[in-house]
Scaffold this motif. Structure first.
Motif, PDB file in Angstrom:
ATOM      1  N   ILE B 396       0.941  -1.211   0.000  1.00  0.00           N
ATOM      2  CA  ILE B 396       0.136  -0.314  -0.023  1.00  0.00           C
ATOM      3  C   ILE B 396       0.847   1.131  -0.058  1.00  0.00           C
ATOM      4  O   ILE B 396       2.042   1.327   0.758  1.00  0.00           O
ATOM      5  CB  ILE B 396      -0.847   0.008   1.158  1.00  0.00           C
ATOM      6  CG1 ILE B 396      -1.822  -1.403   1.442  1.00  0.00           C
ATOM      7  CG2 ILE B 396      -1.743   1.165   1.300  1.00  0.00           C
ATOM      8  CD1 ILE B 396      -2.860  -1.290   0.194  1.00  0.00           C
ATOM      9  N   PRO B 397       0.442   2.158  -0.929  1.00  0.00           N
ATOM     10  CA  PRO B 397       1.508   3.474  -0.776  1.00  0.00           C
ATOM     11  C   PRO B 397       1.502   3.976   0.216  1.00  0.00           C
ATOM     12  O   PRO B 397       0.519   3.789   1.331  1.00  0.00           O
ATOM     13  CB  PRO B 397       0.768   4.130  -1.855  1.00  0.00           C
ATOM     14  CG  PRO B 397       0.064   3.411  -2.754  1.00  0.00           C
ATOM     15  CD  PRO B 397      -0.492   2.175  -1.755  1.00  0.00           C
ATOM     16  N   PHE B 398       2.474   4.620   0.721  1.00  0.00           N
ATOM     17  CA  PHE B 398       2.863   5.505   1.975  1.00  0.00           C
ATOM     18  C   PHE B 398       3.467   4.483   2.887  1.00  0.00           C
ATOM     19  O   PHE B 398       3.734   4.957   4.088  1.00  0.00           O
ATOM     20  CB  PHE B 398       1.719   6.189   2.756  1.00  0.00           C
ATOM     21  CG  PHE B 398       1.231   7.077   1.848  1.00  0.00           C
ATOM     22  CD1 PHE B 398      -0.080   7.441   1.462  1.00  0.00           C
ATOM     23  CD2 PHE B 398       2.093   8.118   1.147  1.00  0.00           C
ATOM     24  CE1 PHE B 398      -0.598   8.458   0.851  1.00  0.00           C
ATOM     25  CE2 PHE B 398       1.466   9.333   0.285  1.00  0.00           C
ATOM     26  CZ  PHE B 398       0.246   9.491   0.068  1.00  0.00           C
ATOM     27  N   PHE B 402       5.451  -0.221  -0.776  1.00  0.00           N
ATOM     28  CA  PHE B 402       5.038   0.036  -1.986  1.00  0.00           C
ATOM     29  C   PHE B 402       6.181   0.572  -2.909  1.00  0.00           C
ATOM     30  O   PHE B 402       6.213   0.088  -4.268  1.00  0.00           O
ATOM     31  CB  PHE B 402       3.993   1.132  -1.933  1.00  0.00           C
ATOM     32  CG  PHE B 402       3.766   1.808  -3.200  1.00  0.00           C
ATOM     33  CD1 PHE B 402       4.174   2.940  -3.466  1.00  0.00           C
ATOM     34  CD2 PHE B 402       2.874   1.195  -4.021  1.00  0.00           C
ATOM     35  CE1 PHE B 402       3.725   3.932  -4.674  1.00  0.00           C
ATOM     36  CE2 PHE B 402       2.310   1.683  -5.256  1.00  0.00           C
ATOM     37  CZ  PHE B 402       2.872   3.015  -5.516  1.00  0.00           C
ATOM     38  N   LEU B 406       7.374  -1.094  -6.481  1.00  0.00           N
ATOM     39  CA  LEU B 406       7.504   0.057  -7.597  1.00  0.00           C
ATOM     40  C   LEU B 406       8.722   0.157  -8.376  1.00  0.00           C
ATOM     41  O   LEU B 406       8.960  -0.066  -9.377  1.00  0.00           O
ATOM     42  CB  LEU B 406       6.955   1.257  -7.076  1.00  0.00           C
ATOM     43  CG  LEU B 406       6.849   2.272  -7.994  1.00  0.00           C
ATOM     44  CD1 LEU B 406       5.584   1.829  -9.033  1.00  0.00           C
ATOM     45  CD2 LEU B 406       6.500   3.736  -7.473  1.00  0.00           C
TER      46      LEU B 406
END
Lengths: 568, 507, 436
Positions: B396-398, B402, B406
């Motif tokens: 999950i981003p943050f 992530f 990515l």
């Protein structure tokens, strides 16, 4: 004006205006009669509300100048008239309403498909432009497809075979003034659409005309046949409507065949439409009077009630004579026009050397149906007004003229259609309508009818057992098609879930205890082997955690590395 | 020469010294000494990192002023400083988080030994990070092996002993292979300092001599270090060893020990073999393929686990697979992605293991799923830590996970070809499977026991009802871990920057 | 999109950006209006809920994420908001706390996250092959870079669209919908069905038109496959609804079917069809929300969940049933209610696009589905108002005022938007045209 997202257009030219006026007239008579009829009935507010709504919708249908507007009001009309059909809320009424709504909705959807196809083909839906717009595509499959779809929709509302199934059920259960409107004018909305299809979109197309004529012929005969065998007053009248719609359809067919050039066909069709509207208004109102007083409609029950009611008898007689096409009445005029248009076409085709046996057959069916019409109408008349009731006391009760059976208002408004028909008959009392050739046709019909009357005199005919809807449509649709489609749909729905279940095996078992513990392996191997399998699994797992296994894997990996690198 | 440049050498020495002192000090004193030493080392390395961030260059530090090629050398750059500080911080936090278990698992008498092992372990890890000499690397690899086994073995439980023996044997096999490869390299080039060996190897490649021995050396080195850093199929020792150890040991092993060997491998690739030759070397394909297999197999095995620590151990195998996948791609972007994963996974896995320890405490000491049902509600710190860990693992981003995924995918996309396709497929599959089993764990851990039927025994349910006494130190450690994870997640572009700059001055 | 505001830059080329364009504004307005009405409804319904505070917290947070999603200006932001929205809306589903609702919430989560992961795939490729991170109508693909790689890009486009379609209930990832919507409390079901599914539609719209571009995708196997999937869903949803007795599940299947009407229009890639799709987005939201409110009212006041228990209920709850009937007629597509115009544009758009077989098969399936819609919605109203003599009638009373208010507003909207459809149609036409 811009409503519902597109421009609605209205016109009062020609048939549009004529039928709008007819609608007004018929609603006036019905509503006036309803005052007495509904006096002791339930749900009056609902009845009047939906009567008016249907009026508005029907007027909208007739006044529309492009097919999309027609569709809008057509749909509204279907739904508002549904409420009138089920007004009684008896079991029979709900069942009839179901059929009515199903046919109306299915018909509506198919018609919409036809409109889509037509719009895609020609780019316009304005009725005035349709003839020119469709001309370049004459004979093309796409045009036929559009026309067929639209005909299904309009034809269902009109009551053409094979979508006539709702008529004999829905008209009897509705309150009589509503039945009058349903029979008289709502069916004409369907015919109106059929007119547009046949005489604007596909005018002059021989194959199409042949199809229409065939449908018309079957409808004519079938309706009359059903009417002869019916033992319920309103049901007879409803089947009679089917038959008359058949006549009108034949007229449309001839007009289509001759590319609108046959004057007799066009005139005859329109005149018969008007006639039929008025006739049904009159007859159903009379039936309404009967029901209002007796609350019964079976012929055996109402037998002899009208014996000492001359006014009602007069009304009924006018209606019966007109519908049978007895010379002197307006019905004679319209039937003769139709008949002669058929004959004219036969002659033309004989001149041109083409085969005419089909049209001749059509002519004979026409005449026979006319005869059947006379037969059942006279049966009704005799039954109500001449014969005595089988039971003596009942007859005495009927003869008793204690209360007025219809009040002054009702009597006067019912007189209106009767008077209108007489006027039309008078207007058309012109020489050329009464030539021998013309009379011949009518008299043939009457003769056939009279013969039949004599044959069937006194016999109580049983209702036909075969009901197209119950025996064919419902089983095929509800027991055949729907379960099949539902099965396909449930397989599709389950695909995602079953796939996930297969992948995860028993992963979620412990968190969804209410789900079945389905282990495909167990099922495949049988209980006995399942345990052995578990043991094997445990052994494998145990050994997988051992040192030797680890070293083995490591060595294999090392070999892979060495071999690969040394080779490169 | 700025004083802060002395940090690497002194960190190693201080840790060694304190380790020896712990032998004679009583229990509480040794604990305090260990904590202070590690804290001091961490501070020092952070200072060094700041020094590099201000724009300094990598430098070589000769031990004892004896020059090459006879003396010993350390080399420090931004990347090494970052990794070293991270290792120190995490060691400290792991100790704090697992302290309660030390008391119960190891017993009061032997706690010093544990601290000695820990201090030497951190010392060897820092040495591996900073060293520029191949033989020194080997020496500290051995120290690392012994101390790592030591911290596993210190919990005297039958199962743990068996697991640690397996770990020890497989680790020694790895070291043995590594030693053979050093011998080959020494025989062929005649040097032991990394920079010198690199020149020699480059020469030999240019002349086309000794190809086969060099290939064998690389192969053996790769396999040896892979055995120690749990690349699939060399990872069969990991689940038992990491799951049976005490909470802080598991945290350190999973989070740090594996990474130190990976770091060493990358260092050898960059500085011994040389970037030019490594770029297109066949060993990278192997690392990539095995990394991908590890990603998938690790997650698949974790799916079927019913024991929380084994699940985390298999998850580690999967995450190590990501690292090797990144290295195997062959580009600097790939190695950067691998380094990011090293950092992120170290933080996250250490936190998760400490939290797992907390969950076990709240469930009467058992590790099985049926017993830790609802433990997240009894020990909220562990619960929140698990949530943060899950979000990070899922990507999950943050949260840190992530950026690793990515950057790995971006590296894969630029490489193109079959590597691209295979990597991306593996990443997707592995992420989905990871999500499934972690969310499963969350569901179990947070289940409200009143509403759901449970398979735990009556006895255990009685245990649950007892008030769970949480250690303040443990709470503090968990909070710091969470903050660390969030910081890395939010500051991920800074992290990427540090790593990329560090890599550029690495070789 | 112009004037994208950057909130946060994660790294080079990756940033969180927001911008507002016509499409986003429409969705935002729709979300807001529906949320307000649902909130009014929920303020009364909360007496029936087990954990109202939890509900309202996540209710508000989901709205926040939806608003952010409408305003998302690049793929990454959109994906982020999508993921968070899933996570934040899940607690609404498991509000009841029963085993069933927990299982349903888990199913929702799995399908949505799986779908979003598939959707993320497109991001990597669009970032690499695209000229701009921000959405641009007509697509952002760099022609030079994509030459020769069309096959790969088509595959990724297909996978991402199917992935985001999970939220919109596109076959094969629709299975969570009929499970999750019935167990959620009625206001949650309403917004899940009515608005959150449209979030999936928005993402698909953006991907199809503003990342890959209609020119790239139309005429390819991707378009055919997607239209087939949409049509399968349309049919399947209606057919399953037809046989379902649990009222909320029936409405959930209906949603599956109706949202695929929208997707059908989107995939046909013709301005008229897209117009129809956008109109249907609005119409379906309004209608479905009202239907769910009605179902919820029945459950709230009379505690009856199955259609077979509702004979004669219309007489006891006339206003509720009246609104229900109006919206049913709209959903079937009967003019003059809202719902006819969107079908018209969908069908004419499809026919004029001229894809082989699908151009007429599409409208045929839509109409078959409309028929089935009549089959599963009309009996409810008919049996409610006209139970028939001698049939056992259900006991009940009318729903409370606040719930009626929301329903009345929506029913009025159905009628008004149906009759005075021109303004909305014009706005949508502009937006639809701007996508190509």
């Amino acid at each position: 004006m811009d409503l519902c997202g597109f421009t609605m257009s209205f016109t009062t030219a020609g048939i549009h205006g004529l039928y709008a006026v007819m609608a007004c007239f018929m609603w006036f008579v019905s509503l006036a009669f309803s005052l007495e009829y509904m006096h002791h009935y339930k749900h009056k507010a609902q009845y009047y509300a939906f009567m008016l709504a249907t009026f508005g919708a029907t007027a909208g249908v007739f006044l529309s100048a492009d097919l999309l507007t027609t569709f809008v009001f057509f749909e509204i009309m279907s739904f508002t008239s549904y409420v009138l059909v089920i007004h009684d809320e008896s079991k029979g009424a709900m069942r009839a309403g179901e059929t009515y709504l199903a046919v109306a909705v299915i018909g509506g959807m198919v018609m919409l498909m036809g409109l889509f196809l037509l719009y895609d083909l020609t780019g316009t839906l304005k009725i005035a432009e349709l003839a020119d717009a469709c001309a370049p595509y004459a004979g093309s499959g796409r045009l036929y497809a559009a026309a067929v779809c639209m005909l299904v929709g309009f034809g269902a509302k009109a009551g053409m075979f094979p979508l006539h199934i709702w008529l004999p059920k829905a008209h009897p259960v509705a309150p009589a003034p509503a039945s009058a409107l349903l029979s008289g004018i709502l069916t004409k909305a369907g015919i109106y659409g059929a007119l547009i299809i046949c005489c604007r979109m596909l005018a002059g197309d021989e194959h199409w005309a042949a199809a229409i004529l065939a449908i018309g012929a079957v409808t004519m005969f079938l309706g009359a046949f059903l009417a002869v065998f019916s033992s319920n007053l309103k049901k007879t009248l409803a089947c009679s409507s089917v038959s008359q719609i058949g006549f009108i359809t034949v007229g449309i067919g001839i007009a289509c065949l001759t590319n609108n050039l046959s004057e007799m066909a066009s005139k005859g069709t329109v005149l018969h439409m008007v006639n039929h509207s008025l006739i049904k208004l009159l007859l159903f109102s009379c039936a309404g009077v009967v029901y209002m007083n007796l609350h019964k409609l079976a012929l055996s029950d109402v037998r002899g009630w009208g014996r000492n009611k001359p006014l009602l008898g007069l009304y009924f007689a006018i209606g019966a004579l007109t519908i049978s096409g007895v010379p002197g009445t307006s019905g004679y005029i319209s039937k003769t026009l139709l008949h002669e248009s058929i004959v004219e076409v036969i002659e033309e085709m004989e001149h041109a050397g083409e085969a005419v046996w089909m049209l001749k057959g059509l002519e004979w069916i026409f005449l026979i149906s006319g005869g059947l019409t006379f037969a059942y109408m006279s049966r009704l008349f005799f039954c109500l007004f001449i014969r005595k009731n089988r039971a003596e006391e009942v007859q005495k009760g009927y003869n008793n003229k204690m209360h007025p059976y219809m009040n002054v208002l009702s009597a006067s408004v019912i007189a209106l259609p009767a008077a209108a028909m007489l006027c039309i008959g008078a207007v058309y009392w012109q020489h050329h309508y009464y030539t021998w050739t013309n009379l011949k046709g009518s008299l043939t019909s009457l003769a056939i009818g009279g013969l039949l009357c004599l044959l069937l005199k006194g016999k109580d005919l049983k209702e036909l057992k075969f009901d197209l809807e119950d025996q064919v449509y419902r089983p095929v649709l509800l027991k055949g098609l729907v379960p099949l489609l539902a099965g396909i749909a449930s397989i599709l729905t389950g695909l995602g879930d079953n796939f996930v279940r297969m992948l995860q095996g028993g992963l979620l078992r412990q968190i969804q205890p209410h789900e079945e513990r389905f282990s495909p392996m167990d099922w495949l191997r049988g209980r006995r082997f399942a345990q052995r399998w578990q043991e094997i699994r445990m052994d494998v797992l145990d050994s997988a955690n051992s040192l030797s296994f680890g070293l083995l894997m490591a060595v294999l990996g090392l070999c892979v590395f060495l071999i690969y690198l040394v080779r490169n | 020469m700025s004083p802060v440049q002395n940090v690497p050498a002194f960190s190693i020495l201080i840790l060694m010294l304190c380790g020896i002192l712990c032998l004679v000090l009583p229990r509480t004193a040794s604990r305090r000494l260990a904590d202070c030493a590690i804290a001091l080392v961490a501070a020092g390395n952070i200072a060094l990192l700041l020094y590099f961030l201000r724009g300094a260059d990598a430098y070589i530090y000769s031990m004892g002023e004896i020059g090459a090629p006879f003396g010993n050398e350390l080399r420090a750059g931004m990347l090494e400083a970052a990794v070293a500080s991270l290792f120190s911080i995490i060691t400290l936090l792991s100790l704090m988080g697992g302290r309660a278990h030390l008391r119960s698992d190891i017993g009061r008498q032997k706690v010093n030994l544990y601290y000695i092992s820990t201090l030497f372990l951190l010392c060897s890890m820092l040495a591996l990070v900073y060293t520029n000499d191949l033989f020194t690397a080997y020496v500290f690899v051995e120290i690392n092996t012994i101390t790592a086994c030591g911290i596993v073995m210190s919990k005297e439980d039958g199962y743990t002993l068996a697991a640690s023996m397996r770990y020890f044997i497989m680790s020694l096999v790895g070291s043995g292979l590594f030693l053979i490869s050093i011998c080959i390299l020494y025989a062929v080039t005649g040097h032991l300092l990394m920079s010198n060996i690199q020149e020699g190897v480059a020469q030999l490649y240019a002349q086309g001599q000794y190809r086969a021995p060099l290939q064998v050396a690389i192969a053996l080195m790769g396999v040896g270090l892979s055995l120690k850093s749990a690349l699939w199929p060399f990872s069969s020792w990991l689940p038992d060893a990491h799951s049976s150890a005490s909470a802080s040991s598991s945290a350190m092993l999973s989070g740090l020990v594996l990474k130190s060997f990976i770091f060493l491998m990358v260092k050898i690739f960059y500085r011994v073999i040389g970037v030019g030759i490594m770029r297109s070397h066949a060993v990278l394909d192997l690392l990539l393929v095995f990394g991908i297999l590890g990603m998938v197999m690790g997650s698949v095995n974790a799916l079927f686990e019913r024991d929380i620590k084994r699940l985390l151990a298999y998850s580690s195998i999967g995450q190590i697979g990501y690292i090797f996948c990144g290295i195997g791609l062959g580009t600097s972007a790939g190695v950067a992605a691998a380094m990011v994963q090293v950092a992120v996974h170290a933080c996250t896995k250490a936190m998760l293991f400490c939290a797992a320890g907390g969950l076990m405490d709240a469930s009467g000491g058992s590790k099985k799923f049926r017993d830790i049902e609802g433990a997240g509600r009894r020990d909220p710190y562990a619960g929140v830590a698990f949530i943060v860990g899950t979000l990070s693992m899922v990507g999950i981003p943050f949260f840190g996970g992530f950026i690793t995924k990515l950057s790995l995918v971006q590296a894969a996309v630029t490489v193109g070809g079959w590597r691209n396709l295979l990597s991306i497929l593996a990443i997707i599959t592995s992420t989905i499977l990871t999500a499934i089993y972690y969310i499963n764990v969350l569901a179990i851990v947070f289940r409200a026991p009143e509403t759901a039927p449970t398979k735990a025994s009556e006895k255990l349910r009685e245990e649950w009802k007892k008030q769970v006494r949480l250690d303040t130190e443990y709470e503090f450690a968990i909070i710091l871990f969470i903050i660390l994870n969030l910081t890395i997640g939010l500051q991920s572009d800074r992290l990427m920057q540090i790593i990329t700059t560090g890599l550029s001055m690495f070789g | 999109m112009t004037n994208a505001v950057t909130l946060l830059t994660i790294s080079d080329g990756l940033s969180i950006q927001f911008a507002s364009d016509g499409l986003g504004r429409i969705f935002l307005c729709l979300d807001t209006v529906m949320w307000i009405l649902a909130a009014i409804y929920a303020s009364k319904y909360k007496e029936h809920m087990k954990k109202p505070k939890q509900f309202f917290v996540f209710f508000g947070l989901t709205y926040l994420m939806l608003a952010a999603l409408s305003m998302a200006a690049n793929y990454l932001t959109m994906y982020l908001c999508f993921e968070f929205m899933t996570l934040l809306s899940m607690p609404m589903v498991l509000n009841d706390g029963t085993m069933e609702s927990i299982a349903a919430a888990r199913k929702y989560l799995m399908y949505s996250i799986f779908g979003a992961t598939l959707g993320l795939l497109g991001f990597f490729f669009s970032a690499y092959y695209g000229t701009s991170a921000v959405f641009v109508s007509g697509g952002v693909l760099d022609a030079a870079k994509t030459a020769g790689k069309e096959g790969t890009l088509l595959v990724t486009a297909f996978i991402s669209i199917v992935g985001f379609g999970a939220k919109a209930g596109l076959f094969p990832l629709h299975a969570w919908l009929p499970t999750a919507h019935p167990v959620a409390p009625a206001p949650a079901s309403a917004v899940l069905s009515g608005v959150i599914t449209k979030a999936g539609v928005l993402c698909i719209l953006r991907i199809v038109y503003q990342v890959y571009g209609a020119a790239f995708l139309s005429g390819t196997w991707v378009q055919t496959a997607l239209i087939v999937l949409a049509l399968i869903t349309v049919f399947m949803g209606s057919m399953m609804a037809y046989g379902e007795d649990l009222l909320k599940k029936r409405l959930a299947y209906s949603t599956v079917s109706q949202v695929s009407y929208v997707l059908f229009g989107v995939f046909t890639m013709n301005p008229a069809a897209v117009l129809g799709a956008l109109l249907h987005v609005v119409y379906h939201s309004i209608i479905k929300d009202c239907l769910f409110f009605g179902a919820g009212a029945v459950i709230f006041t009379n505690h009856k969940e199955y259609v077979s228990q509702l004979r004669g209920m219309g007489k006891k709850m006339p206003v509720t049933y009246g609104c229900f009937t109006i919206c049913s007629l709209g959903l079937i597509g009967i003019p003059p209610f809202a719902g006819f115009l969107s079908k018209w544009y969908l069908a004419t758009g499809s026919l004029s696009e001229g894809l082989p077989v699908l151009s007429w098969l599409g409208p045929a399936v839509l109409l078959l589905s409309a028929l089935l819609t009549a089959g599963y919605l009309l009996p409810i109203s008919i049996q409610g108002f006209f139970p028939g003599e001698g049939e056992k009638e259900a006991e009940g009373k009318e729903a409370p005022g606040r719930m009626l208010f929301s329903m009345l507003v929506l029913a009025a909207a159905t009628v008004l938007l149906g009759i005075f459809a021109q303004p909305l149609s014009d706005v949508m036409q502009q937006i639809a045209g701007g996508l190509f």
